[in-house]
Design a protein around this motif. Structure first.
Motif, PDB file in Angstrom:
ATOM      1  N   ASP A  73       1.055  -0.657   0.218  1.00 14.12           N
ATOM      2  CA  ASP A  73      -0.424   0.047   0.154  1.00 14.12           C
ATOM      3  C   ASP A  73       1.142   1.430  -0.675  1.00 14.12           C
ATOM      4  OD1 ASP A  73      -2.080  -1.588  -0.286  1.00 14.12           O
ATOM      5  OD2 ASP A  73      -2.530  -1.697   1.552  1.00 14.12           O
ATOM      6  N   LYS A  74       1.638   1.095   0.720  1.00 15.26           N
ATOM      7  CA  LYS A  74       2.559   2.454   0.896  1.00 15.26           C
ATOM      8  C   LYS A  74       3.240   2.279  -0.601  1.00 15.26           C
ATOM      9  CE  LYS A  74       7.282   3.546   3.420  1.00 15.26           C
ATOM     10  NZ  LYS A  74       8.538   3.727   4.099  1.00 15.26           N
ATOM     11  N   LEU A  75       3.884   1.926  -1.400  1.00 19.56           N
ATOM     12  CA  LEU A  75       4.410   1.526  -2.405  1.00 19.56           C
ATOM     13  C   LEU A  75       3.726   2.070  -3.966  1.00 19.56           C
ATOM     14  CD1 LEU A  75       6.724  -1.610  -2.196  1.00 19.56           C
ATOM     15  CD2 LEU A  75       7.104   0.680  -2.229  1.00 19.56           C
ATOM     16  N   PHE A  76       2.550   1.374  -3.083  1.00 20.43           N
ATOM     17  CA  PHE A  76       1.224   2.415  -4.763  1.00 20.43           C
ATOM     18  C   PHE A  76       0.912   3.386  -4.337  1.00 20.43           C
ATOM     19  CE2 PHE A  76      -2.995   2.376  -5.914  1.00 20.43           C
ATOM     20  CZ  PHE A  76      -2.719   1.323  -7.137  1.00 20.43           C
ATOM     21  N   GLY A  77       0.963   4.107  -3.110  1.00 21.35           N
ATOM     22  CA  GLY A  77       0.430   5.480  -3.227  1.00 21.35           C
ATOM     23  C   GLY A  77       1.442   6.352  -3.419  1.00 21.35           C
ATOM     24  N   GLN A  78       2.636   6.047  -2.848  1.00 20.54           N
ATOM     25  CA  GLN A  78       4.259   6.531  -3.330  1.00 20.54           C
ATOM     26  C   GLN A  78       4.257   6.408  -4.573  1.00 20.54           C
ATOM     27  OE1 GLN A  78       7.841   5.133  -1.588  1.00 20.54           O
ATOM     28  NE2 GLN A  78       7.214   7.324   0.101  1.00 20.54           N
ATOM     29  N   MET A  79       4.045   5.274  -5.799  1.00 16.67           N
ATOM     30  CA  MET A  79       3.883   5.269  -7.177  1.00 16.67           C
ATOM     31  C   MET A  79       3.252   5.741  -7.594  1.00 16.67           C
ATOM     32  SD  MET A  79       4.651   1.382  -7.656  1.00 16.67           S
ATOM     33  CE  MET A  79       4.340   1.348  -9.403  1.00 16.67           C
ATOM     34  N   LYS A  80       2.860   6.260  -7.066  1.00 15.42           N
ATOM     35  CA  LYS A  80       0.958   6.878  -7.647  1.00 15.42           C
ATOM     36  C   LYS A  80       0.835   8.488  -7.630  1.00 15.42           C
ATOM     37  CE  LYS A  80      -1.618   4.211 -10.069  1.00 15.42           C
ATOM     38  NZ  LYS A  80      -1.853   4.303 -11.407  1.00 15.42           N
ATOM     39  N   GLU A  81       0.974   9.276  -6.096  1.00 14.43           N
ATOM     40  CA  GLU A  81       1.585  10.870  -6.008  1.00 14.43           C
ATOM     41  C   GLU A  81       2.020  11.513  -6.576  1.00 14.43           C
ATOM     42  OE1 GLU A  81       2.219  12.110  -1.672  1.00 14.43           O
ATOM     43  OE2 GLU A  81       1.064  11.343  -1.390  1.00 14.43           O
ATOM     44  N   LYS A  82       3.351  10.646  -6.421  1.00 13.70           N
ATOM     45  CA  LYS A  82       5.146  11.141  -6.932  1.00 13.70           C
ATOM     46  C   LYS A  82       5.739  11.019  -8.083  1.00 13.70           C
ATOM     47  CE  LYS A  82       6.198  11.882  -1.866  1.00 13.70           C
ATOM     48  NZ  LYS A  82       7.356  11.789  -1.124  1.00 13.70           N
ATOM     49  N   SER A  83       4.902  10.133  -8.848  1.00 13.28           N
ATOM     50  CA  SER A  83       4.727   9.279 -10.519  1.00 13.28           C
ATOM     51  C   SER A  83       6.013   8.799  -9.914  1.00 13.28           C
ATOM     52  CB  SER A  83       5.133  10.668 -11.557  1.00 13.28           C
ATOM     53  OG  SER A  83       6.574  11.266 -10.760  1.00 13.28           O
ATOM     54  N   TYR A  84       6.619   7.901  -8.994  1.00 16.78           N
ATOM     55  CA  TYR A  84       8.084   7.267  -9.028  1.00 16.78           C
ATOM     56  C   TYR A  84       7.442   5.830  -9.620  1.00 16.78           C
ATOM     57  CZ  TYR A  84       9.660   9.609  -4.915  1.00 16.78           C
ATOM     58  OH  TYR A  84      10.622  10.369  -4.208  1.00 16.78           O
ATOM     59  N   ALA A  85       8.968   5.080  -9.957  1.00 13.77           N
ATOM     60  CA  ALA A  85       8.767   3.500 -10.542  1.00 13.77           C
ATOM     61  C   ALA A  85       9.476   2.592  -9.882  1.00 13.77           C
ATOM     62  CB  ALA A  85       9.750   3.957 -11.869  1.00 13.77           C
ATOM     63  N   LEU A  86       8.684   1.245  -9.623  1.00 13.29           N
ATOM     64  CA  LEU A  86       9.422   0.655  -8.532  1.00 13.29           C
ATOM     65  C   LEU A  86      10.147  -1.171  -9.970  1.00 13.29           C
ATOM     66  CD1 LEU A  86       9.193   0.107  -5.659  1.00 13.29           C
ATOM     67  CD2 LEU A  86       7.195  -1.785  -6.256  1.00 13.29           C
ATOM     68  N   VAL A  87      11.731  -0.611  -9.351  1.00 15.84           N
ATOM     69  CA  VAL A  87      12.606  -0.966 -10.482  1.00 15.84           C
ATOM     70  C   VAL A  87      14.163  -2.472  -9.260  1.00 15.84           C
ATOM     71  CG1 VAL A  87      13.092   0.925 -12.312  1.00 15.84           C
ATOM     72  CG2 VAL A  87      14.891   0.444 -10.095  1.00 15.84           C
ATOM     73  N   PRO A  88      14.016  -3.379 -10.309  1.00 15.11           N
ATOM     74  CA  PRO A  88      14.230  -4.289  -9.062  1.00 15.11           C
ATOM     75  C   PRO A  88      16.231  -4.449  -9.390  1.00 15.11           C
ATOM     76  CG  PRO A  88      13.424  -5.328 -11.659  1.00 15.11           C
ATOM     77  CD  PRO A  88      12.671  -4.283 -11.080  1.00 15.11           C
ATOM     78  N   LEU A  89      16.998  -3.947  -7.917  1.00 17.93           N
ATOM     79  CA  LEU A  89      18.251  -3.071  -8.421  1.00 17.93           C
ATOM     80  C   LEU A  89      18.916  -4.582  -8.101  1.00 17.93           C
ATOM     81  CD1 LEU A  89      17.949  -0.651  -5.660  1.00 17.93           C
ATOM     82  CD2 LEU A  89      17.974  -0.505  -8.838  1.00 17.93           C
ATOM     83  N   LYS A  90      18.607  -5.994  -7.719  1.00 15.89           N
ATOM     84  CA  LYS A  90      19.459  -6.753  -7.228  1.00 15.89           C
ATOM     85  C   LYS A  90      19.129  -8.443  -6.638  1.00 15.89           C
ATOM     86  CE  LYS A  90      22.507  -4.905  -4.403  1.00 15.89           C
ATOM     87  NZ  LYS A  90      23.426  -4.961  -3.986  1.00 15.89           N
ATOM     88  N   ILE A  91      19.143  -9.186  -7.514  1.00 18.54           N
ATOM     89  CA  ILE A  91      18.296 -11.005  -6.909  1.00 18.54           C
ATOM     90  C   ILE A  91      20.288 -11.188  -5.712  1.00 18.54           C
ATOM     91  CG2 ILE A  91      17.327 -13.241  -7.279  1.00 18.54           C
ATOM     92  CD1 ILE A  91      16.298 -11.802  -9.638  1.00 18.54           C
ATOM     93  N   TYR A  92      19.528 -11.821  -4.445  1.00 21.18           N
ATOM     94  CA  TYR A  92      20.481 -12.487  -3.491  1.00 21.18           C
ATOM     95  C   TYR A  92      19.394 -13.741  -2.950  1.00 21.18           C
ATOM     96  CZ  TYR A  92      18.616  -8.873  -0.689  1.00 21.18           C
ATOM     97  OH  TYR A  92      18.158  -8.377   0.094  1.00 21.18           O
ATOM     98  N   LEU A  93      20.722 -14.474  -2.412  1.00 21.87           N
ATOM     99  CA  LEU A  93      20.134 -15.164  -1.266  1.00 21.87           C
ATOM    100  C   LEU A  93      20.528 -15.177  -0.281  1.00 21.87           C
ATOM    101  CD1 LEU A  93      21.851 -18.404  -3.201  1.00 21.87           C
ATOM    102  CD2 LEU A  93      18.893 -17.462  -3.270  1.00 21.87           C
ATOM    103  N   LYS A  94      19.501 -15.018   0.482  1.00 21.84           N
ATOM    104  CA  LYS A  94      19.795 -14.395   1.910  1.00 21.84           C
ATOM    105  C   LYS A  94      18.920 -15.336   2.870  1.00 21.84           C
ATOM    106  CE  LYS A  94      18.406 -10.967   4.998  1.00 21.84           C
ATOM    107  NZ  LYS A  94      17.719  -9.623   5.576  1.00 21.84           N
ATOM    108  N   ASN A  95      19.978 -16.917   3.710  1.00 21.74           N
ATOM    109  CA  ASN A  95      19.361 -17.623   4.050  1.00 21.74           C
ATOM    110  C   ASN A  95      19.016 -18.841   3.499  1.00 21.74           C
ATOM    111  OD1 ASN A  95      20.432 -16.494   7.063  1.00 21.74           O
ATOM    112  ND2 ASN A  95      18.063 -15.274   6.900  1.00 21.74           N
ATOM    113  N   GLY A  96      19.386 -19.192   1.907  1.00 23.95           N
ATOM    114  CA  GLY A  96      18.569 -20.014   1.595  1.00 23.95           C
ATOM    115  C   GLY A  96      17.548 -19.540   0.420  1.00 23.95           C
ATOM    116  N   PHE A  97      16.887 -18.247   1.092  1.00 20.13           N
ATOM    117  CA  PHE A  97      16.200 -17.609   0.102  1.00 20.13           C
ATOM    118  C   PHE A  97      16.093 -16.908  -1.379  1.00 20.13           C
ATOM    119  CE2 PHE A  97      14.463 -19.213   3.877  1.00 20.13           C
ATOM    120  CZ  PHE A  97      13.093 -20.570   2.989  1.00 20.13           C
TER     121      PHE A  97
END
Length: 157
Positions: free
Chosen positions: A94-118
């Protein structure tokens, strides 16, 4: 016996994102994968270049992320660029969606990593750069490189 470590092992990185966007905030999200996809990611065969995140009907989806086929996966392999669900809390979405709509931000993936096997994806809340911003960043990097080179040469004497 294998022990779990807290330091994440980066398997794929979107270097173009820092060039094209101002990264304002980051969020860690889990990713829903099949068995052969996680094996392929562990081998480092993931590409985040043209991928992005879209929020639809209260869920976050990773779109255009290319995860190559696992060579021993045969019939269990899936489409390399299929849409994958991201695991986030409702309040985060909800927070990310509100910021994307209100301030015209984009949500981009920066990296994929393993953390504790996930497998985890680091998402960046980003605002697009103009061409003159990109030129200014390149000029700053060049100036800093020249300063570092001069200081390094000065220390030799």
């Amino acid at each position: 016996m294998a022990t779990k470590t807290d330091d994440p092992k980066v398997l794929a990185q979107n270097r173009k994102a820092n060039h094209d966007y101002f990264i304002e905030d980051t969020v860690e999200a889990g990713i829903v994968l099949t068995g052969t996809e996680i094996k392929s990611i562990r081998q480092g065969k993931a590409n985040l270049r043209d991928s992005f995140v879209r929020i639809q009907s209260g869920e976050a989806w990773l779109i255009n992320c290319h995860i190559s086929h696992f060579e021993h996966g045969n019939r269990f392999n899936v489409d390399p660029t299929r849409t994958r669900k991201l695991l986030l809390h409702r309040t985060q979405i909800d927070k990310l969606f509100g910021q994307m709509k209100e301030k015209s931000y984009a949500l981009v993936p920066l990296k994929i990593y393993l953390k504790n096997g996930f497998a985890k994806v680091l998402l960046g809340l980003a605002k697009g750069k103009k061409n003159y911003d990109k030129r200014q960043d390149v000029a700053k990097k060049d100036a800093q490189r020249d300063i570092d080179r001069a200081l390094r040469d000065r220390q030799k004497y």
